[in-house]
Design a protein around this motif. Structure first.
Motif, PDB file in Angstrom:
ATOM      1  N   ARG A  18       0.874  -0.952   0.314  1.00 14.73           N
ATOM      2  CA  ARG A  18       0.397   0.080   0.446  1.00 14.73           C
ATOM      3  C   ARG A  18       1.211   1.263  -0.416  1.00 14.73           C
ATOM      4  N   TRP A  19       1.927   1.425  -0.613  1.00 17.60           N
ATOM      5  CA  TRP A  19       3.117   2.370  -0.966  1.00 17.60           C
ATOM      6  C   TRP A  19       2.320   3.433  -1.769  1.00 17.60           C
ATOM      7  N   PRO A  20       2.499   4.591  -1.792  1.00 19.74           N
ATOM      8  CA  PRO A  20       1.523   5.159  -2.898  1.00 19.74           C
ATOM      9  C   PRO A  20       2.726   5.952  -3.481  1.00 19.74           C
ATOM     10  N   VAL A  21       2.473   5.456  -4.500  1.00 17.91           N
ATOM     11  CA  VAL A  21       3.793   6.267  -5.747  1.00 17.91           C
ATOM     12  C   VAL A  21       3.114   7.360  -6.646  1.00 17.91           C
ATOM     13  N   ALA A  22       2.056   7.104  -7.223  1.00 21.59           N
ATOM     14  CA  ALA A  22       1.625   8.728  -8.092  1.00 21.59           C
ATOM     15  C   ALA A  22       0.247   9.083  -7.228  1.00 21.59           C
ATOM     16  N   GLY A  23      -0.366  10.311  -8.178  1.00 19.47           N
ATOM     17  CA  GLY A  23      -1.492  10.864  -7.889  1.00 19.47           C
ATOM     18  C   GLY A  23      -1.530  11.161  -6.461  1.00 19.47           C
TER      19      GLY A  23
END
Length: 64
Positions: free
Chosen positions: A13-18
């Motif tokens: 669940r690591w946010p990478v974009a947006g």
């Protein structure tokens, strides 16, 4: 990468974009208990670096 609604319990669940509802997450397989894959777990739980050593104080010559 996947949206939050596309993730299941075994995805990182690591946010990478947006931003907001458009955020994309890593979605790599989780191999240990937690919310992140091995690479992102290292980033999330990294120990902070030690602060630099304080320089030695100047000698107090006023007491001579």
């Amino acid at each position: 990468m996947r949206t939050l609604m596309e993730l299941n319990c075994s995805h990182c669940r690591w946010p990478v974009a947006g931003e907001g509802a458009d955020t994309l997450f890593c979605a790599q397989e989780i191999t240990e208990p937690g919310s992140f894959c091995k690479a992102h777990r290292k980033l999330a739980y990294a120990k902070p670096p030690k602060p630099p050593a304080k320089p030695a104080g100047r000698p107090n010559w006023s007491n001579t």
